[in-house]
Design an enzyme around this catalytic site. Structure first.
Site, PDB file in Angstrom:
ATOM      1  N   SER A 132       0.821  -1.208   0.000  1.00 57.34           N
ATOM      2  CA  SER A 132       0.000   0.000   0.000  1.00 57.34           C
ATOM      3  C   SER A 132       0.853   1.256   0.000  1.00 57.34           C
ATOM      4  O   SER A 132       2.019   1.252   0.427  1.00 57.34           O
ATOM      5  CB  SER A 132      -0.915   0.006   1.230  1.00 57.34           C
ATOM      6  OG  SER A 132      -0.153   0.250   2.412  1.00 57.34           O
ATOM      7  N   CYS A 134      -3.106  -4.243  -8.145  1.00 61.60           N
ATOM      8  CA  CYS A 134      -2.826  -2.807  -8.124  1.00 61.60           C
ATOM      9  C   CYS A 134      -3.149  -2.142  -9.450  1.00 61.60           C
ATOM     10  O   CYS A 134      -3.441  -0.945  -9.492  1.00 61.60           O
ATOM     11  CB  CYS A 134      -1.371  -2.560  -7.736  1.00 61.60           C
ATOM     12  SG  CYS A 134      -0.165  -3.446  -8.758  1.00 61.60           S
ATOM     13  N   VAL A 168       1.961   2.319   3.716  1.00 59.72           N
ATOM     14  CA  VAL A 168       3.133   1.616   4.225  1.00 59.72           C
ATOM     15  C   VAL A 168       4.355   1.961   3.379  1.00 59.72           C
ATOM     16  O   VAL A 168       5.469   2.113   3.894  1.00 59.72           O
ATOM     17  CB  VAL A 168       2.891   0.096   4.249  1.00 59.72           C
ATOM     18  CG1 VAL A 168       4.130  -0.637   4.761  1.00 59.72           C
ATOM     19  CG2 VAL A 168       1.690  -0.232   5.140  1.00 59.72           C
ATOM     20  N   GLU A 222       6.630  -0.454  -5.284  1.00 58.67           N
ATOM     21  CA  GLU A 222       5.538  -0.784  -6.203  1.00 58.67           C
ATOM     22  C   GLU A 222       4.260  -0.730  -5.375  1.00 58.67           C
ATOM     23  O   GLU A 222       3.974  -1.638  -4.578  1.00 58.67           O
ATOM     24  CB  GLU A 222       5.753  -2.170  -6.805  1.00 58.67           C
ATOM     25  CG  GLU A 222       7.029  -2.304  -7.624  1.00 58.67           C
ATOM     26  CD  GLU A 222       6.979  -1.526  -8.928  1.00 58.67           C
ATOM     27  OE1 GLU A 222       5.868  -1.198  -9.386  1.00 58.67           O
ATOM     28  OE2 GLU A 222       8.049  -1.226  -9.475  1.00 58.67           O
TER      29      GLU A 222
END
Length: 493
Positions: free
Chosen positions: A240, A295, A243, A261
């Protein structure tokens, strides 16, 4: 016959281990992590979690083994990767079952993920032969400048829960191929597919003991120790944006390179001249593959108003036909979300969006971790479901009047990972794609694409750096300048 891919498991012993210094052993922490099947809640395995002492041991083992690995002939390194590729190919059915059991992946999803991992291994197998240097001229007589490409030393990798095998391998394989040692920390929901499975593959392939280490743990047990440890020079994180920001900050404070990423809020744009049937199929695939837990998934489908109602009708018809249920069933398209917390969070976001004016054209039931498709319309750009990443089978369908409005809507997000444009005019599509603030855009295709030799990464809050091919080789190496004076240089004093 396929090899036994998990020597630590048995019908009577669900306890799993970390892989540190070439040895399978339990973590030293005082907590046991229960690895559960997200579909039925059954326990797959148990792990005694690693503590900071295990993190230290893993990094020290990686550093020691790396000094041995860097001396291995490039063709010898390539041979190790060839064995790893063969091992995965021999165990495809077993790995498919693991992906279904541990993360709720359907057989289709497993096939995509395993195929990606194999391609990454094949590309990484070429890295030992691509550690090329350069010789540059000097303004000083009888002097040459040599640039050597060197491994960074040790890489810390943190893998996610959604594509743990493919995305874990995306960093682990090229890092090892470039001559580095690796410590891998898988997500706590996928410690096998994202961690111990990868260790077993490389152990079977014959890497030196300690070159690849896997520590199964939770953040409360280790804090920032994984990132702060003085040995790793690069931290590769997939997860995420929240984080990822923290990982970047801690890495920067400790003078480490961070490869991030992160999440996305991708838009799939359907122009007035699009092939409508293709656009509908691509949109459904872009949103609902692996329950939308990718994602690159299309969170927002932007459709020219001349096609909007026809598109929406066809889209809803196809979405209603998607089977929801047991991921092990061959016809299932939408399996469970990874855990109940994710399902509850997504449901709350949908309710908040509806409360702020969104209308559900389709509102699927939520049964535990099974979240049936939801399609939202009548949206304003500031609605939370338009701004946040929808990590599940929920999608927004929005009309637009012209290209400028489509581009503005696509860019109205803090994320910038992927996107797609559907049009029969390829040049027009490319022009629009270049205006979209993302790292990747695909013309007449899905938003979900990943190829082992093409730069993968995002802009804005979707990440830092690029992986795959030459870009991974760059991220996991450094360049050393060594100058050689062949003559007798004269100094001014």
């Amino acid at each position: 016959m396929a090899a036994d891919i998990d020597p630590e498991s048995s019908a009577t012993n669900r306890r799993r281990h970390c892989f540190i210094g070439g040895e399978w052993r339990p973590g030293s922490g005082d907590k046991v992590l229960i690895d559960r099947n997200p579909y039925d809640g059954s326990a797959i395995g148990e792990f005694a979690v690693a503590d900071t002492g295990d993190i230290d041991a893993a990094y020290r083992a990686a550093a020691a083994a790396q000094r041995e690995w860097v001396q291995v002939n490039a063709y010898g390194k390539r041979a190790v990767f060839e064995k790893a590729i063969a091992y995965v190919q021999e165990n495809i059915e077993t790995i498919t079952s693991m992906i279904g059991a541990e993360l709720g992946g359907t057989r289709l999803k497993a096939a995509v993920e395993i195929g990606l991992a194999i391609d990454i291994l094949k590309e990484a197998a070429t890295f030992p032969l691509r550690m090329e240097g350069r010789i540059l001229p000097s303004p000083i007589d009888d002097k040459e400048n040599r640039l050597y490409r060197e491994p960074v030393g040790v890489v810390g990798v943190i893998s996610p829960f959604n594509f743990p095998f493919g995305l874990g391998m995306k960093s682990v394989a090229p890092a090892i191929g470039a001559g580095n040692g690796v410590v891998l920390k898988p997500h706590e929901d996928t410690p096998i597919v994202g961690g111990t499975l990868i260790a077993q593959i490389f152990e079977s392939a014959g890497v030196p003991k300690g070159l690849l280490n896997v520590v199964v743990t939770e953040i409360p047990a280790i804090g920032d120790a994984f990132v702060e440890h003085p040995i790793p020079r690069v931290i590769s994180f997939t997860g995420s944006a929240v984080v990822g920001r923290h990982v970047a900050e801690v890495s920067a404070r400790n003078f480490k390179r961070a490869i991030l990423e992160l999440g996305g809020n991708s838009a799939l744009i359907v122009l007035a001249d699009a092939d409508l049937d293709l656009a509908v199929e691509a949109a459904v695939f872009s949103r609902f593959t692996h329950q939308g837990q990718i994602c690159m998934s299309a969170n927002r489908i932007l459709v020219h108003r001349d096609l909007y109602q026809d598109f929406l009708d066809r889209f809803l018809e196809k979405v209603r036909s998607l089977p929801v249920g047991d991921p092990s069933a061959p016809d299932t398209i939408i399996g469970p979300l990874i855990n109940q917390r994710q399902a509850d969070t997504l449901n709350a976001l949908v309710e908040r969006g509806i409360g702020q004016g969104a209308r559900p054209a389709l509102r699927g039931p939520v049964n535990g971790t099974l979240f049936a498709p939801t399609v939202l319309v009548d949206l304003t750009p500031d609605n939370p479901v338009m701004q946040e990443e929808l990590f599940g089978p929920v999608v927004c369908v929005v009309p637009f009047a012209d290209e400028d409005e489509a581009v503005n809507l696509a860019n109205d997000t803090r994320f910038g990972l992927s996107g797609a444009v559907h049009t029969r005019d390829i040049d027009r599509g490319v022009d629009i794609a270049r205006r979209i603030e993302t790292g990747m855009v695909h013309i007449n295709d899905t938003t979900i694409n990943d190829e082992a030799i093409v730069a993968f990464g995002g802009e804005k809050h979707s990440g830092l750096g690029r992986l795959n091919g030459d870009w991974s080789l760059h991220e996991f190496t450094t360049q050393k300048w060594i100058s050689v004076n062949h003559g007798r240089r004269r100094f001014p004093y």
